[in-house]
Design a protein around this motif. Sequence first.
Motif, PDB file in Angstrom:
ATOM      1  N   ASN A  29      54.872  29.984  25.457  1.00 46.61           N
ATOM      2  CA  ASN A  29      53.622  30.681  25.147  1.00 46.61           C
ATOM      3  C   ASN A  29      52.700  29.841  24.276  1.00 46.61           C
ATOM      4  N   LYS A  30      53.273  29.149  23.291  1.00 45.40           N
ATOM      5  CA  LYS A  30      52.445  28.353  22.393  1.00 45.40           C
ATOM      6  C   LYS A  30      51.682  27.282  23.151  1.00 45.40           C
ATOM      7  N   SER A  31      52.357  26.597  24.060  1.00 51.16           N
ATOM      8  CA  SER A  31      51.698  25.546  24.841  1.00 51.16           C
ATOM      9  C   SER A  31      50.571  26.129  25.689  1.00 51.16           C
ATOM     10  N   SER A  32      50.826  27.268  26.319  1.00 49.00           N
ATOM     11  CA  SER A  32      49.809  27.885  27.174  1.00 49.00           C
ATOM     12  C   SER A  32      48.570  28.276  26.381  1.00 49.00           C
ATOM     13  N   VAL A  33      48.777  28.882  25.217  1.00 49.57           N
ATOM     14  CA  VAL A  33      47.639  29.311  24.390  1.00 49.57           C
ATOM     15  C   VAL A  33      46.846  28.106  23.901  1.00 49.57           C
ATOM     16  N   LEU A  34      47.533  27.094  23.401  1.00 46.36           N
ATOM     17  CA  LEU A  34      46.846  25.936  22.834  1.00 46.36           C
ATOM     18  C   LEU A  34      46.149  25.101  23.904  1.00 46.36           C
ATOM     19  N   VAL A  35      46.765  24.954  25.064  1.00 44.35           N
ATOM     20  CA  VAL A  35      46.093  24.224  26.150  1.00 44.35           C
ATOM     21  C   VAL A  35      44.872  25.014  26.628  1.00 44.35           C
ATOM     22  N   GLY A  36      44.981  26.331  26.654  1.00 43.62           N
ATOM     23  CA  GLY A  36      43.810  27.142  26.981  1.00 43.62           C
ATOM     24  C   GLY A  36      42.686  26.919  25.991  1.00 43.62           C
ATOM     25  N   ASP A  37      43.030  26.855  24.715  1.00 45.97           N
ATOM     26  CA  ASP A  37      42.013  26.585  23.686  1.00 45.97           C
ATOM     27  C   ASP A  37      41.371  25.215  23.905  1.00 45.97           C
ATOM     28  N   TYR A  38      42.189  24.237  24.267  1.00 49.76           N
ATOM     29  CA  TYR A  38      41.686  22.881  24.513  1.00 49.76           C
ATOM     30  C   TYR A  38      40.680  22.884  25.673  1.00 49.76           C
ATOM     31  N   LEU A  39      40.993  23.636  26.724  1.00 48.25           N
ATOM     32  CA  LEU A  39      40.094  23.685  27.882  1.00 48.25           C
ATOM     33  C   LEU A  39      38.783  24.383  27.538  1.00 48.25           C
ATOM     34  N   PHE A  40      38.839  25.406  26.701  1.00 47.24           N
ATOM     35  CA  PHE A  40      37.597  26.024  26.228  1.00 47.24           C
ATOM     36  C   PHE A  40      36.739  24.990  25.496  1.00 47.24           C
ATOM     37  N   ALA A  41      37.372  24.199  24.642  1.00 45.83           N
ATOM     38  CA  ALA A  41      36.625  23.180  23.897  1.00 45.83           C
ATOM     39  C   ALA A  41      36.013  22.152  24.838  1.00 45.83           C
ATOM     40  N   ARG A  42      36.782  21.727  25.826  1.00 44.21           N
ATOM     41  CA  ARG A  42      36.260  20.776  26.813  1.00 44.21           C
ATOM     42  C   ARG A  42      35.085  21.384  27.587  1.00 44.21           C
ATOM     43  N   ALA A  43      35.176  22.659  27.884  1.00 40.94           N
ATOM     44  CA  ALA A  43      34.084  23.326  28.595  1.00 40.94           C
ATOM     45  C   ALA A  43      32.799  23.269  27.783  1.00 40.94           C
ATOM     46  N   PHE A  44      32.898  23.495  26.490  1.00 42.09           N
ATOM     47  CA  PHE A  44      31.702  23.457  25.648  1.00 42.09           C
ATOM     48  C   PHE A  44      31.152  22.039  25.534  1.00 42.09           C
ATOM     49  N   GLN A  45      32.012  21.044  25.539  1.00 38.75           N
ATOM     50  CA  GLN A  45      31.524  19.666  25.570  1.00 38.75           C
ATOM     51  C   GLN A  45      30.707  19.399  26.835  1.00 38.75           C
ATOM     52  N   LEU A  46      31.197  19.900  27.950  1.00 36.72           N
ATOM     53  CA  LEU A  46      30.485  19.716  29.221  1.00 36.72           C
ATOM     54  C   LEU A  46      29.136  20.424  29.206  1.00 36.72           C
ATOM     55  N   MET A  47      29.094  21.604  28.614  1.00 36.90           N
ATOM     56  CA  MET A  47      27.826  22.329  28.511  1.00 36.90           C
ATOM     57  C   MET A  47      26.804  21.538  27.692  1.00 36.90           C
ATOM     58  N   THR A  48      27.243  20.995  26.576  1.00 34.91           N
ATOM     59  CA  THR A  48      26.297  20.267  25.716  1.00 34.91           C
ATOM     60  C   THR A  48      25.822  18.978  26.371  1.00 34.91           C
ATOM     61  N   ASP A  49      26.619  18.430  27.280  1.00 36.17           N
ATOM     62  CA  ASP A  49      26.188  17.230  28.003  1.00 36.17           C
ATOM     63  C   ASP A  49      24.892  17.456  28.766  1.00 36.17           C
ATOM     64  N   THR A  50      24.653  18.702  29.182  1.00 37.00           N
ATOM     65  CA  THR A  50      23.436  19.008  29.945  1.00 37.00           C
ATOM     66  C   THR A  50      22.195  19.030  29.068  1.00 37.00           C
ATOM     67  N   GLN A  51      22.380  19.162  27.745  1.00 36.70           N
ATOM     68  CA  GLN A  51      21.277  19.286  26.794  1.00 36.70           C
ATOM     69  C   GLN A  51      20.330  20.429  27.160  1.00 36.70           C
ATOM     70  N   ASN A  52      20.920  21.483  27.714  1.00 38.74           N
ATOM     71  CA  ASN A  52      20.149  22.670  28.098  1.00 38.74           C
ATOM     72  C   ASN A  52      20.696  23.849  27.302  1.00 38.74           C
ATOM     73  N   ILE A  53      19.940  24.276  26.296  1.00 42.16           N
ATOM     74  CA  ILE A  53      20.422  25.314  25.390  1.00 42.16           C
ATOM     75  C   ILE A  53      20.620  26.643  26.113  1.00 42.16           C
ATOM     76  N   ARG A  54      19.855  26.888  27.174  1.00 44.16           N
ATOM     77  CA  ARG A  54      19.988  28.169  27.862  1.00 44.16           C
ATOM     78  C   ARG A  54      21.319  28.266  28.603  1.00 44.16           C
ATOM     79  N   VAL A  55      21.746  27.195  29.263  1.00 42.59           N
ATOM     80  CA  VAL A  55      23.033  27.277  29.953  1.00 42.59           C
ATOM     81  C   VAL A  55      24.169  27.373  28.937  1.00 42.59           C
ATOM     82  N   LEU A  56      24.016  26.730  27.797  1.00 43.80           N
ATOM     83  CA  LEU A  56      25.014  26.856  26.732  1.00 43.80           C
ATOM     84  C   LEU A  56      25.094  28.295  26.255  1.00 43.80           C
ATOM     85  N   SER A  57      23.941  28.937  26.110  1.00 42.70           N
ATOM     86  CA  SER A  57      23.904  30.332  25.681  1.00 42.70           C
ATOM     87  C   SER A  57      24.573  31.243  26.699  1.00 42.70           C
TER      88      SER A  57
END
Length: 333
Positions: A114-142
């Motif tokens: 369970n710990k690995s699943s939760v933490l890897v899920g958290d990591y993927l959320f963080a990666r998703a936000f990095q990808l959003m900021t790459d667009t430099q579009n605040i509306r899609v980030l929102s």
Amino acid sequence: MSLDDKATKPHDRLAAALNAEMNAVDAMIGQRMVSEHAPRIPEVTAHLVGAGGKRLRPMLTLAAAKLCGYDGPFHVHLATAVEFIHTATLLHDDVVDESLQRRGRPTANLLWDNKSSVLVGDYLFARAFQLMTDTQNIRVLSILSNASAVITEGEVLQLTAAQDLATDAGTYLKVVRGKTAALFSAATEVGGVIAGAPEEQIRALFDYGDALGIAFQMVDDLLDYSGTSDVIGKNVGDDFRERKLTLPVIKAVAKADAEERAFWSRVIEKGDQQEGDLERAMALMAKHGALKETRAEAIAWIERARAALRLLPEAPLREMLDDLADYIVARVR
């Protein structure tokens, strides 16, 4: 819900039309799920990403952007972010639900912990936000950050409403809008936003995704009682065993007599399930027309999705999205 079967022509056509873009998404997934210091992250992610899912949500982002005339690179970033958010929620859901099977394979929490699943899920959320900021579009980030919050709200609402026979169809719809439809609507909406589409078209894309996601979850809940394990990618009756109050159960409970309500209270509220209870539950749903009514509601939401599409430019991609909507409910006809 898996879309793997011979009748997936709308999905296959959409995948073929977006082949180059989906290859780019696959490449970006491979690049962004890498971890220099924690090799378990790509191991766990690859197990779920490679389990045969059709990547419907990222395809919706790509299709929406292309339908609105986008020719830049950032729809690939957004589609990858959408897939990472989806994968993260699956990892977390399987821990919460104590699931043993996903897409016909053992879940990550079963193979690792369970710990690995939760933490890897958290990591993927963080990666998703990095990808959003790459667009430099605040509306899609929102949009996507809001969707991430709404998904969690939907899951928490489901926890608080679970095993409570007082839960009604209105609460069920709030849960579905949160845990499923929010990512569908965000996936389509950001495609229009990154393309700079007119507001009317962006709203239409949101409405399409919202209605499609609601119908998608209703059908998923319906197939749990009327599908087969190879079609739905999990064990038939898992929702019943997990004591989930999905729409077919809610409808059957609403029409139950005193004896039937006592049965539902025992198996759902108290969790006292015995051999033959699943079969009785299905018989009660059939008796009260719960499965037919759920299917009818799913069809009504699909009609809303198709109506929203009519506000978008006429193009082969629009036709494919229309066919995809029809196919989702056709699987339970």
